[in-house]
Every structure is written in C-alpha cells, then in structure tokens.
Design an enzyme around this catalytic site. Structure first.
Site, short mmCIF file in Angstrom:
data_model
loop_
_atom_site.label_atom_id
_atom_site.label_comp_id
_atom_site.label_asym_id
_atom_site.label_seq_id
_atom_site.Cartn_x
_atom_site.Cartn_y
_atom_site.Cartn_z
N GLY B 144 0.83 -1.19 0.00
CA GLY B 144 0.00 0.00 0.00
C GLY B 144 0.87 1.24 0.00
CB CYS B 145 0.50 4.55 -1.58
SG CYS B 145 -1.16 5.01 -1.05
CE1 TYR B 146 -1.08 8.75 3.22
CE2 TYR B 146 -3.07 7.48 2.81
CZ TYR B 146 -2.42 8.69 2.90
OH TYR B 146 -3.12 9.86 2.66
CB ALA B 147 1.77 0.13 3.78
#
EC number: 1.2.1.38
Lengths: 336, 336, 336, 336
Positions: B144-147
C-alpha cells in the site's frame, strides 16, 4: 564507450533538467556540472531530486570543461558567447540561451540589447531541412520555449500558404519554471498559486525568433504566467488565406509531422494538455477553425523545460553526435 | 526477446503509470491493457500523456490476458482475487490491490470487509530477506502507498530496538491520485486546490499492513489529502527506548538501506520533498530527535504512484523475472 | 466617528491582510501603512488586490504613527520591541510578532535568541478568562499561527484532564504565506507547487508558546510546508488519561467553545478543511479516538493570515476598543 | 428591516458564493436556499465554509420561495425559464443562467439548443445606460463570466471607434469553478493541477453574448481551463482603426470607467492578476499596443464567481431594490 558531456549553468531549472536526462542517458556521461554562486555545493542542495547522482557543482570555468566532448550552455541570455569563445573548436556546443538564435543583429539589439554574438544552426529538428543541418553542426542554438511551441503550430500553415503571415495572434501561457530560478516576489508560491497574470505584454523577446522560424510578418504575442511549475500552452490564431476547414488545417499539420517521434497531431476531438507532456520531449497539437470568425486556431502544448529547453537540447546533441535521435528521451509525459 | 506483460485496470492512475513505465521498459512488452467501462476506447482518451503508445483498452477478461507471461492487477480493493483465480498458475502476477497483503483474516475483515482472499509474498524488497522471497515468488502483493512510506521509515528503528513499538504516531499526507480516479465532489480540482483535509482519521485500512510489516503494536495513523497530484510525506514519530540522538537514528536508517538503489537517507540537514520523488521509484528519508519531547521523528517522501504503487510493482516484476532490479526504473524524480 | 489605526510592516502578507480587513472595517480608519524598503511606493505595487484603497506606504517611523489611536505591528520577530518603546503609552498596540508572547525569558532566548522584550496580554480571546484581560489591555501579543491552531485543539482537553499533557504529538501543515514574503528559492512557486516538505523539524519556535498556552509538558511538533497560499491544518494527538470515546472528546470541545462566534466544532463526520476558513477568522475543529492505538486525535483548520494573524489581531483590537468583537470580521471562509 | 431573498440552485459554486455574500449582506436576509439532490441536507455538507450559517437546503419548488421578495436563480442553462414562470410577477428575479441573456432566438438555438425563453434586462451595470435599466427592472439576466471579462475590456474600444469590430481575437483562461460542480474526470484535482488545456475551442456559447454586448462582428474566442479554483484572465486583442498608442487606449478605458466602484484601470505598468480579484466584485484592466503588430491588447481579470456571477448578481439586486450599489460587496480581493 560513452561521450563526455558537461552542463554549464547546472543550478538553474533547465540545467537541472539536463542533468536528470543525461544522468539516465545511454551514451552521454556527465563529466562536469558547473555553477556560479553554488560552485562547490552538492547538486542535491539545489536539486533535491538529483541526490542519487552524487554530483558537486564545479565552477563555471573553461578548465572545468576540458574533458567534455560536448557542452550544454544553460546560462542567462547574453552570457553564452563569452564562454563559448573560450572553448576549443572541436568541442561541440548546444546553447540553451538566446545568444545565437537570431540572424538579424538589429533585432537582437532591439529585443535583448547589447552586441549580437552571431548566428548558430537553429536547433529545431522538425523544421524542414533543419535536422540535416543539425547533424552537421558543431554549434547549435537551442530554441526558445515559447518559440518552439508557437513555431510547431504555425510554421507548416504559413509554409503551406493556408495562413496569412500578416495577421497572427498568439497568446501563450507558461509554467513558472520558464521564469527561471529568480528570487523575485511575483514568483513566490504564495503569489503565484491561484493566479494568472500577463507580463511583457506586447513586447516579448521571442517575437523575432518566431518570425524568423515561421515566416510570420505581423505577430501579436502575449505571454501569461500560469500557476503550475512547467508547461506551455500556446493558442495560435491566424486569418486563413482562403477557404479551409478544421480537417484541412489538421491535414497540413499531419503531413508536416508525419513520422516525427516527438510531435503528435492529436486525434480529432482531443485538445492538448500541458500535463501530458510533463517531463518529456513531446509536443501535442490540435487545430480547428472558429465557427464565428473563421480564424484558424491551433493549440500546442509542450514542457517548457522539455521540448522547450533541455530535452530538445539532448535531441539536438543526439543528432550532432550521430546517436539515435530519441536516445535518452521520451515522448510519454509524466502524468497525472 | 521481450517478456509479455499485461495491465489489468489500466484506466486508473496506477494503471496509467504502469503503462508509462512499461512502455519504456527495456524487456517488458505490453500485450494488453484492460479496462471495464473504457474497454474499446483508445488509451489516450483516458491518459492523454500516453497518446504515442497507440494502445486501445481491452476488456478485463482472462482471454485478453492469454498471451501475458506476467500480469499486473491494478483493480479496486477486493476485485483481484476473482480474476487471479482465473489465470494459469504459470502466469506471474503482481497485485497492486490490498487483497493479498494481510496474513490475518480477521484484520482483513475489520478494515476491508468481506472474505480474506489469502496471503501472497509482500512486495517490499527493502525489508530484510524480502528481496529473495520476491525473486522466488510467482504471486506478489504490492505494498500500500501509505504503508511503504511508513514502513521504510519505521521498520529499521523497531528492528534495531531503538523505537518503542507501542507508541508510534504517524501523520501522512498524500496527493490526490492516491484516491484514484473516482468521480467524487471532494476530489474536484475546485475543492482540492488550496485545501488540506483529513479523512478516515483514526481508522485507515493501511494500519494493519504497517503493523504487520514493521512490528509496531500501537499505531495512531492520520491520513491527509494534500493539494498536489502525487506524493506522500509521512511523519513518523516514536518514543525512543533509550538514549538516542539524531545521529544515532540516522545511523540505524543508513545501515538498513546501505546499497539500496531506490532508498536514500538524505544528507544531514536536508528534509524530504515529495516533488523530488515525482515519477520515480525513489524514497527519501531524514530523521531527528525532538528537542522538547525527545521523540524520534522520521520523515519519508515517495511518489504514491511510483514507489507507492506502479514503480514498486515493476521493481518486484523485475526481481520475479530475473531481470536487473532497476530495469526501466529511475531514482531521479521529475522536478521541479 | 472612526478610530484611527496604523499598520506597521504593511508590505508583508499579514500586513496586507490587515489592510484588507481594516479597509472594510465599520469603525477603524487606516491613517498609516508603513514599510521599510517599500516606503514611498503605492500599496498596490506590493498588494495588487488593494489597488482600490489608493494608499501609499509611509516610512516605518514613530512620526508616521502619530495620528493613530491603535497600532498593529506586523514586523519580523524581534523588531517590535524597539518600535513599541517609542510609542506613547496611550497608543494601543497589537503586536503580531512573537516578541511579547512568552513569559519565560529563558525559553525566548532558546528559541528566538536575543533579549526577551517582556510579556504582554496573550491575544487568544477563546482561552478561559482571556477575553476579559484583552478588553482591559493596552498592549496585546497576538498569537503565533501554529500556536492558535494547536492551542484551540488541545487546551480544553488538557484543562478537562482527559489528555495526558506529557505525551502530545502535533504535525501541522501550513500554506506558504506563513513563511512570509521572503525571497528564498525554496519558497518559489516552481519549487513549492506539487511539493510537501518538513522544516525546523523537532525544534520549532512555537513549541514554548503552545506549552505556555495549553499546559502541555511534553510536545513533539512537526511543521510542514504545503502547496497552497494560506491555511493551517494541525493534527493534534494525545494519549488519553482514561477511558474516552470520540463523543466524549467532542463534548469537551463543544463545551469549551459554546457560543464562540469564530470557533466551530464541526458536526459529526465532517473533518476540517483549510479552504473553508480562507480569508476568515474561523477555526474549525473535529475529533476522534484512534481505533487502533486509542489516542485522541483532534484536527483544527484556520487561515494562518486570518485567525492565525490579521483577523485575530482585529478581533483583539475590537475587544480593546470596546467594539463588537465580530466587527469587520467574518466566520465564513471564501471558498472554493 | 431586511429584504427577504432566496437562492435557487444553492448547492452549486455560484449558489454557494451567493449564500456567502448574502449571509454577510446588511439588508438581504436569506429565507431559502434550494437544491435538487441535496434537498434536506445541511448546507455545510456541500459548502464546508458556510457551516456557521446553519442552513439546510430546501427543495427547488415555488412553495419554498413563497416568502422571498427577490430570487436568485443559479441553475444550469435552460432550467431557469420554467421556474421563473411559476413565480409571481411581483417577485424580483436575477437569473445567473444564460436563458434570458440573448435577444436573438436563432443564436440561442445555435449555441445552446432548445427554445429561446426570452430576453431580460442585461445585468452589466457598467455598460452605458444599463445601470438605469437595471434599477427599473424586475427581471435581470446576469452576465456570463467570460462575457463580462471580455465586454469590460472591449466594449469601450468599439464604442469609441478605436478598435475594428471585425477582427477581435480573445483568449481567456478560467479557473475550474467556471465548469461548475460537475463530476467529470477532467475536472478532478489529479488531472487539473499542473495542467492547462483548451475546450470548446472555436465554438464557445458566450460568443453571441459578447457580440451583443460589445458590437463586435468578427470574434475568435478560445477558452482555456486553468489550474486554479477561481478567476478569469481575458486577453482581448483587436486591430486598431487608426493610429493609437497605449496611452490612447488607456484613456478610452479610463473615461469609460471613471467613478465606477468595481472596475479599475490599473496604473501604468501593472498588469491584472486574477488572484487580486479573488472573492470580490472587482474587475482589473490594463492595455497596451503590440510593438510588432500594432494590435491593441487589453487584459482583464475578474473572479468568475464574483464579478462573473454571484457578486455581480448582488450588485444588480442592490440596484433593483434601491440599495447602495456596493452594499455587501467589496472591491478588495482576498489575496494572496
């Protein structure tokens, strides 16, 4: 084996874009990136996106360029000639400044002031016959950013005799990087975001360059500063010389750019987006005829630092060095 | 000879970025770009920047993917599993959705709802040991991008025992492409430009993924929508487990990413800029210790469509196919 | 009959906002707008939006302020004290700088350097009891922009005993006008648009002001520069002292701001947007409790030039002069 | 005692701006704000900046408007006539749509399609004689946003005989709110930020309105979507009928707008900035003559939701109701 290249004025925006493109180029190797005030500083202190290149600015002196086979000059207008004079005749040069673009010394004096430095091969490969001249040249004067956006839209129409060269009106908007890395209040983010404003209205220095490249004789040119970092959208309108419709105008442009790797006449119904050219060497064109006035309208979009400066310069350098014209360049903009 | 790849969900922003990267990749050849509503339309009608690729969207059906050695799935969360089940076991898959990221079915149900599809190899090569697992995998769940922004900043600190895993506070801002190509009023340019706003505050679905990847146990995560098209800036703060200063934190990060081609711990004094990663696979990190509270603060910047999605997926695909890990990718952002 | 007011430092962004508000104020009449370098220039040359006021910058000298009953000082930090000392004791002053905000001289020295000028009445009317103090004051120290955004979110929670004052983490993003009209490259539009970046991470000068105003003891504060001209979004997180849910947190805030004309605890489900406060004196708040970590999260949005500077200063001036507190001010942001 | 007003179509951007202006107006009291899909919802759910008004959308039905002395219609083009027909003759109406602007039914059919509803008094008070007509009117057709920007720049030049009405070229860029609150992909923030693009090139529906208001006979009009929420910058060029210089053009404009409270011919050397008109009813003009082609160039800046829609509508309503023309309006833009 690589070809050694240097970038002079590498701390500016066009200089930074040159470093980005050259850092990923399959043949060119950066041997020097020079700056004035920033000499000695790491390149990332000015260009954070280039941190992984690990470069340091050298001073802008001939000695720093000794190892370069080809030098890109990205200096303020009027500063290229003095440095070029100190480089060996065997060193190829692409000048991104205006110094050597104009053939008419009087026009240079009127729009730029000072002494005319001379005239080099004009670096717009898509003009008829120009590609061959660039291949044979050791000195190339890269195009002005507004000039390339306007010329690509206008030159074929005048050459084909469909547009009246005496009544051309251009309104072109540019992202702020076109104004360079100048510390002026009107270029601060706080004042630019949410704002459009004209500047140099009625007297922009790219007018004589556009007239020289297109054959236009009467040209009204209005530049506008737009709230985006990059991109030029030029709206070029001209009175038709006879009966012509949108399909006719599109046909002239399509013929002119058939097979060109970087210039695309968009499919019918699609109008150019500057964002679609971001970071690339692409130019996108579309045309119509006004249903009220009958004027021809062509819009063109480029990245002012791409086809309008650094990428175009690499395209010229590829040609000068006998490399594939598209080496290290892309026609795919980085979007959204 | 090239490797045939397909992009499923190519009309979205991550799908478009995959096409852009794959269109210039030295080995991967695009054999299909699929879409739902846009099937049959030219790709440029959705992605004007890709006009020169000359592609048309195929329908999202297994038949359209028959010729592909590797398939990228860029579908909304929850839609990957059904399609993946219809592909041959010999077809490599990189899923950009969340379907196969979590190992805990209960957490999937809590944050995403619906049935847990399973767990694939987690596609973050910079985690210890993960690169080798990806090389051997036929199925990879992209991060995931935030991850990825949070994990790159936090994982080494917890692994090294310098950050308390029970008291981590993250505030991360993302450009709007992170919300996808959804036609919602709050994503309109008119409402976003000039605006910052929080969303899903206190309950974002990347929390379990970050905890799984970093070992954090108590994690407060606040996402913010920022007025820019791309980019994530994550501010990760954690209570130190003992005496540590900025140099100590930086040393832990530098050791973790020594030799990594895409992750850069910035030189002292330089803080990450999202713009410096635009269009690239780069991640930039910097750290300090708060002079008032003593908390560790790490900031990381990525392009949510780059290291946060499409470029990371290509990095994984390179590894899965035995290609150079950096093939077709750049650590140089397109800036300014 | 009007009350004569003057704006010192009127060429800055806060100064310009003061002129805009005062130019439309029902009671205050602008008798002088002073500047340093721009003295003698028309105000519109710096503030094009104020052209219809027809003002000219006076020099920043006590003589220019002689006719003013109340003077707003909008000078760089550290420059207010010297000028204030030259004004008559009967002239009311609102200082938008930091000079007189802190009561602790040691903290002043640590965060600002130089000699502590003294302590004036703190200009945040919404703090308990503060409104009455401002009404009686002749000298008011207007709040810092980050400080007001953070304090409005945090102070009631600490006062009510629901938030642990020893573990507060704040991440706050500001539009670029917060950095003032400084000619620095990192504030150029070209470099800011599309970019988020941290600055003064771990050591911002508003930390002692926030601690003084809220009672926080351990405060991690991270400021971020956001690509928009105005607005602050502060994410304030704190460890709860006991069991509390979102409704409980909201109830504490609602009680604190009941009847306040400019501070709104948003209806449930709505999170603050900075754009909704643009050009106004409004502050918008929302709160929740993190489902993973249990931390209290409050977000607040203000216009850094509005409630964060000029509009707040006018609010204080209204109180000092016995006018209606809302005179010449609005709680309605200019959006979209 | 107040005058009761209603806003129909209050969920759109122009409707929201009307509510903002009317919410602070000294005489007008909002008795109804209607919407279609959003009927029953709180106004803040669509317009977060108006939360402190505490309004709820009523359904768009004549019954909801029964108490209103004056009704503002902010509906999509073509929807005003049907509703207007249901209102009592004694209810004053200002229509912000295009329905009643054109006097020529054939032009309506060509540019808008459908049946021509009729012709109301044209709501541009600065046109010669128009202010008196508006004062006496019960039905006013508010101007189109591009039309007012172009007309203010052009009408005096044609009226004075200095500009050739047969050769007018206009290129005008608008912020995205001009496109309304439509859920279309090309209006998403992700696609607009960093982008300029033309639309309806060669056939915009404001052309007949501009011709009617200015007397232009041949008009090429190109609209451009600009990456900002509000603002129009129109570049109007015309062939001069005889010898004229910049001072001469400026003198014609200055004479036309002498004493006007909202239209300012800027001091020499200053060019209009859209940001300087943000949120206001101001129009800023500047002019020159092109040194190459000799064409007259006038640039005008307005806020498309201000002088281009809602503020202009309030200005007309003020006149219709015998109030001071400037009541509740400002000539000071909210900037930066």
């Amino acid at each position: 084996m690589g070809i050694a290249v240097a970038v002079v004025g590498a701390s500016g925006y066009a200089g930074g874009e040159l470093l980005r493109l050259l850092g990923a180029h399959p043949t060119f190797d950066i041997v020097a990136a020079t700056a004035h005030r920033n000499a000695g500083a790491p390149v990332h202190s000015v260009h954070p996106h280039l941190v992984s290149l690990g470069l340091t600015f050298a001073p802008t002196e001939p000695a720093a360029l000794a190892g370069a086979d080809l030098v890109f000059l990205a200096l303020p207008h009027g500063e290229s000639a003095a440095l070029a004079a100190q480089l060996p005749a065997t060193t190829r040069i692409v000048d991104l400044g205006a110094d050597f673009r104009l053939s008419d010394a009087a026009l240079w004096a009127r729009y730029y002031g000072g002494t005319h430095a001379g005239t080099w091969t004009y670096g717009l490969p898509e003009l008829p016959g120009q590609r061959e001249l660039i291949k044979q040249a050791d000195r190339v004067a890269n195009t002005g950013c507004y000039a390339v956006a306007t010329t690509l839209a206008l030159a074929p129409l005048i050459a084909a005799g469909v547009a009246d060269p005496d009544d051309v009106v251009v309104v072109a908007s540019s992202g702020t990087s076109g104004a360079g890395r100048n510390l002026k209040a009107h270029l601060l983010a706080t004042e630019v975001m949410g704002d459009l404003s004209g500047y140099k209205v009625g007297a922009h220095q790219h007018v004589p360059e556009i007239k020289q490249a297109t054959g236009a004789r009467g040209l009204s040119f209005t530049p506008i500063l737009a709230p985006m970092p990059r991109g030029i959208l030029a709206t070029v309108t001209a009175r038709p010389t006879g009966d012509i419709d949108a399909a006719g105008v599109r046909a002239v442009l399509a013929a002119a750019y058939d097979g060109e790797p970087f210039v695309t006449v968009l499919p019918e119904g699609a109008w150019p987006h500057t964002a679609a050219t971001y970071g690339s060497n692409a130019a996108h064109l579309q045309a119509t005829v006004d249903i009220d006035s009958g004027r021809i309208i062509v819009q063109s979009a480029i990245d002012n630092l791409g086809k309008g400066a650094a990428a175009q310069a690499v395209q010229c350098a590829n040609l000068m060095c006998g490399l594939p014209e598209t080496a290290g360049l892309s026609a795919l903009g980085v979007a959204p």
